[in-house]
Design an enzyme around this catalytic site. Structure first.
Site, short mmCIF file in Angstrom:
data_model
loop_
_atom_site.label_atom_id
_atom_site.label_comp_id
_atom_site.label_asym_id
_atom_site.label_seq_id
_atom_site.Cartn_x
_atom_site.Cartn_y
_atom_site.Cartn_z
N GLY A 427 0.84 -1.19 0.00
CA GLY A 427 0.00 0.00 0.00
C GLY A 427 0.87 1.23 0.00
O GLY A 427 2.08 1.17 0.26
N GLY A 429 0.76 5.45 1.16
CA GLY A 429 0.04 6.48 1.89
C GLY A 429 0.77 7.78 1.77
O GLY A 429 1.77 7.88 1.05
N GLY A 430 0.26 8.77 2.47
CA GLY A 430 0.89 10.07 2.41
C GLY A 430 2.28 10.04 2.98
O GLY A 430 3.10 10.90 2.70
N VAL A 434 4.59 0.91 1.69
CA VAL A 434 4.81 -0.29 2.49
C VAL A 434 4.99 -1.47 1.54
O VAL A 434 4.18 -1.68 0.64
CB VAL A 434 3.64 -0.55 3.44
CG1 VAL A 434 3.94 -1.78 4.29
CG2 VAL A 434 3.39 0.64 4.32
N ASP A 545 -3.39 8.62 16.30
CA ASP A 545 -4.05 8.40 15.00
C ASP A 545 -4.80 7.08 15.05
O ASP A 545 -4.63 6.22 14.20
CB ASP A 545 -3.01 8.42 13.88
CG ASP A 545 -3.66 8.70 12.53
OD1 ASP A 545 -4.86 9.05 12.51
OD2 ASP A 545 -2.98 8.56 11.50
#
Ligand code: NAG
Ligand code: NAG
Ligand code: NAG
Ligand code: NAG
Ligand code: NAG
Ligand code: NAG
Ligand code: NAG
Ligand code: NAG
Ligand code: NAG
Ligand code: NAG
Ligand code: NAG
Ligand code: NAG
Length: 752
Positions: A427, A429-430, A434, A545
């Site tokens: 994946g 992300g910002g 990964v 988070d």
């Protein structure tokens, strides 16, 4: 053309001559698991909600009696009436024997005129597709009439003939036999037949008229029936059954009477008649009216049940199945083209290629030797720049333990990820990418590569790596080590194979498989680990988070909290900290947003939102919903005010046995979502409350003493700071998101 026509005629005449009206047979438990509840009467199965005694049926509507004394084989009757039932199907049909209405002069010329009437409560309706109103006779007409809500209905038809030669087998179009349909929603039928001319012109071959509502497939007209029907008393008829007379939505409101409350059972509206019916959702089979009636279908056990390619490996999951091609095949595993054999390697080509390669290799080796030297230099430079020495020192001062963070070399990780090949990306992300990797010792790991570095934050980064690697909790994604030889540090985590909680909640099939007990377990595990991080870890850690994207699930659906990127070690000796607002929209503590004051209670708020997701199955923030429903937290609070909680519950978990727990969890979520952090329970209290629910205890967090002094102290006050949201936070859907350097803003108790 002619051929197809003939085949069609053969087929149709064949199917209509067999006249098999199938009966239901179920291989799974159909009656209540009460030893007093007989599930058969002779060869007829009696599925719940039907039952022979009060403890076995759902309501009196479904009372049936089995008469063993007068009949062998025994016969089943509705209530204590003479209406005989020959079949009950869980799809909502029931077969009855209904008497024939007749108007005759018998052999002794005495006149008989019998009408019939079949009446139930309005919960049984005449099946309008399977039945036909039928008149048999040669001087005959008849009526069928009945009740529906608000109006009556009547219809009729006429059967005439002047000679037996005019009658055709199987034809009910008016000559000797006529048929017409019964409309929808009719719960009572009365049938009467008459003669036009007192059989005056047909008396030498027909002196009788018969009228009946019959299952169409169970009656095929023959001219013999003009006479032999006098020997027959009753013919089968199909009625539709459903629960009560309310709609699904109305029924759901009263959970004590709701019949589709069992696990994986769904409510639906019947196409004919009143009330509602239950059915097992896709991927499950069984009696949907029983609380544990719907069980997983093992699709892989029978080829007719799955669509996996013949080469593929079929794996059954709760509620669905997956197909995977074997090693030397490509494809998604589904259907005829699901697995394609990989093209065999052309040996000739290999020969040529290896020749060329040999030549190249000689040249390349030379080049590599030179390059290797400069690369090693670079690696060493990065290692130092990324704090490698510092980490080594720290590790050296500690006792060696197997849990100790490992420093990986970049070549190890390159090998593990096939040189960071795109196919290994789990994946993005910002905060980075990964990768999935396979270490030399065959351990599967997740490797996180962040995007940016801030050279001034190295020390905190190293501190965080050390602390996080020491968290050893079964519900935390373990940090195994890091690699500092690259321009951006790489973090190596334990690989969790079953995806994020959100990927389960927002995938229709997986969400169905996620039952309430599992959800409650996940919530409890998450609360437990957050509580542990807040209080029992040597230095309190605020996650910052908490969201369903950051809760991973393993193959046993055990929660593994990840992404301590935004998490912060709270230095116990500092009371005031300044920070920047970080987190994810939809989960952000409103108090923290306003004041920039970060406390453990911010995690409590975010966790409250996760609770909402668990029992509503809705996303924390969805921009495509109407304004008032965009933020799940706000929507939930407004819904709660209007006392309409059940309207937003996830269909997948609504069930009688869950309602008490769901309502307790919704209360808990409401407390967590209090605007004032102080009014929220602590994570410890939340965890205890959830554990209590699982154990069936009734103790309430409110009764636990609120806060001990120590806990209060660890809350931090923050005075200034710029509002700022980490980019990508809103869209990131990575489990292994954002342990990244740009999150580490605070000096920690680095002096220790
Ligand atoms: C169940 O049925 C059997 C025969 O089918 C009968 O002997 C028995 O008495 C019945 N039990 C109950 C509780 O009705
Ligand atoms: C069984 O049927 C017979 C004949 O209709 C009736 O006399 C008897 O009462 C019935 N028994 C039961 C238990 O319903
Ligand atoms: C049938 O059951 C109903 C309700 O239990 C009762 O009122 C009625 O008397 C019974 N009829 C017969 C013939 O037993
Ligand atoms: C017709 O009448 C005879 C004698 O009157 C009687 O034995 C017979 O049972 C009757 N048949 C019918 C069908 O009623
Ligand atoms: C038909 O009616 C006659 C009297 O008109 C009666 O004796 C007979 O039992 C009835 N048969 C049926 C099946 O209802
Ligand atoms: C339906 O018919 C019954 C009698 O057959 C009558 O009492 C009733 O009023 C009728 N209902 C309507 C809505 O016409
Ligand atoms: C019908 O015919 C019979 C003789 O077949 C006669 O006895 C009877 O009165 C007639 N009935 C009517 C209504 O015409
Ligand atoms: C109609 O007549 C046919 C031919 O004799 C017979 O097989 C069938 O059982 C009759 N139908 C009924 C409902 O009695
Ligand atoms: C359902 O049936 C009950 C009793 O038969 C009746 O009071 C109620 O009005 C009905 N409700 C609906 C929606 O038809
Ligand atoms: C639910 O139904 C039961 C049984 O009919 C009734 O006693 C109870 O009051 C109902 N509850 C609600 C909330 O309507
Ligand atoms: C009527 O019964 C058949 C099965 O016999 C069923 O497939 C069909 O859905 C039913 N029709 C209605 C309108 O319920
Ligand atoms: C597979 O399912 C079909 C249809 O449901 C059934 O006819 C067949 O017997 C089943 N085969 C096995 C091996 O269970």
């Amino acid at each position: 053309m002619i051929q197809t026509l003939i085949i069609f005629m053969l087929a149709s005449s064949f199917s209509s001559t067999t006249l098999v009206s199938s009966s239901s047979h179920y291989n799974f438990p159909i009656a209540k698991p009460n030893p007093n509840c007989n599930n058969t009467c002779g060869s007829i199965q009696i599925p719940f909600p039907f039952g022979t005694t009060e403890e076995c049926y759902l309501t009196k509507q479904f009372w049936v009696t089995c008469n063993l004394t007068a009949f062998n084989p025994p016969k089943l009757f509705w209530w204590n009436t003479t209406i005989e039932i020959t079949d009950i199907s869980l799809d909502g049909q029931m077969k009855l024997m209904n008497t024939i209405a007749r108007n005759c002069y018998d052999d002794n010329e005495s006149y008989i005129n019998n009408r019939t009437r079949i009446t139930f409560t309005k919960y049984f309706t005449v099946n309008n597709t399977a039945n036909k109103f039928t008149i048999v006779g040669c001087d005959s007409y008849g009526f069928v009439s009945g009740f529906r809500v608000g109006r009556n209905f009547t219809t009729g038809c006429t059967a005439m003939c002047s000679s037996l030669d005019d009658l055709a087998e199987g034809e009910c179009t008016g000559a000797g036999c006529c048929q017409t349909t019964v409309p929808e929603d009719v719960w009572q039928v009365r049938v009467s037949v008459r003669s036009y001319n007192n059989y005056t012109y047909v008396s030498n071959f027909s002196k009788c008229s018969y009228g009946f509502v019959v299952e169409e497939s169970a009656f095929r007209f023959s001219k013999d029936n003009l006479t032999n029907l006098s020997q027959v008393q009753k013919l089968p008829m199909v009625v539709d059954w459903a629960i009560g007379n309310s709609t699904c939505d109305e029924a759901k409101r009263n959970t004590t009477t709701y019949a589709c409350g069992g696990a994986n059972s769904r409510c639906h509206k019947p196409t004919n008649g009143y009330g509602y019916r239950c059915h097992c959702q896709q991927g499950f089979e069984g009696n949907p009216y029983l609380s544990q009636g719907c069980t997983d279908v093992d699709e892989c056990s029978n080829e007719t049940l799955h669509n996996c390619n013949k080469h593929a490996l079929c794996t059954n999951e709760i509620g669905y199945y997956t197909c995977a091609c074997p090693k030397n095949y490509d494809g998604d595993g589904m259907g005829d083209d699901g697995c394609k054999e990989k093209p065999p390697k052309d040996t000739k080509m290999i020969g040529i290629a290896s020749g060329i390669i040999c030549l190249l290799v000689l040249g390349i080796i030379l080049y590599l030797i030179l390059k290797r030297r400069s690369q090693n230099k670079m690696k060493h430079k990065f290692f130092l720049q990324n704090g490698g020495h510092m980490l080594r020192e720290k590790l050296a001062t500690r006792e060696a333990s197997p849990d100790m963070v490992t420093i990986f070399s970049s070549s190890e990780l390159q090998k593990a990820t096939n040189n960071f090949h795109n196919s290994m990306i789990l994946g993005r992300g910002g905060f980075g990418t990964v990768y999935k990797g396979m270490l030399a010792d065959r351990r599967t790991v997740a490797i996180k590569r962040s995007i940016r570095v801030d050279p001034t934050q190295i020390e905190q980064f190293i501190n965080e790596v050390v602390v996080l690697s020491q968290i050893n909790h079964r519900n935390v994604v373990k940090l195994l080590g890091c690699c500092l030889e690259t321009d951006v540090p790489l973090l190596v985590y334990e690989f969790i194979n079953n995806g994020t909680l959100s990927s389960h909640l927002y995938n229709e099939a997986k969400a169905r498989a996620l039952d309430w007990n599992t959800r409650l377990k996940i919530a409890t595990e998450t609360a437990g680990v957050l509580s542990y991080l807040h209080s029992s870890a040597s230095t309190p850690i605020i996650h910052r988070d908490v969201k369903s994207d950051n809760i991973l699930l393993d193959h046993t659906l055990t929660a593994k909290v990840s992404d301590f990127g935004a998490s912060r070690l709270v230095p116990v000796d500092l009371t005031q900290l300044s920070t920047m607002v970080q987190g994810t929209f939809g989960y952000l503590d409103p108090e923290y947003m306003q004041t920039n004051q970060l406390t453990e209670k911010s995690d409590v708020y975010s966790f409250g939102v996760v609770l909402l997701e668990l029992f509503t199955g809705r996303r924390a923030l969805s921009l495509d919903r109407p304004v008032e429903e965009k933020s799940l937290a706000n929507y939930f609070l407004s819904v709660l005010k209007q006392d309409l909680l059940f309207e937003i519950l996830d269909e997948n978990i609504v069930g009688l046995e869950n309602m008490e727990q769901i309502s307790a969890v919704s209360k808990l979520a409401k407390e967590c979502l209090n605007v004032r952090g102080e009014d929220r329970p602590s994570m410890k209290e939340v965890a205890m409350e959830l554990e209590g629910l699982i154990l069936g205890g009734k103790h309430s967090w409110a009764r636990i003493n609120v806060h001990d002094e120590e806990e209060m102290e660890s809350l931090i006050r923050i005075d200034d700071g710029v509002s700022h949201f980490g980019d990508g936070d809103m869209s990131s859907s990575l489990g292994y998101d954002s342990i990244s350097r740009d999150h580490i803003l605070l000096p920690m108790n680095g002096g220790r």
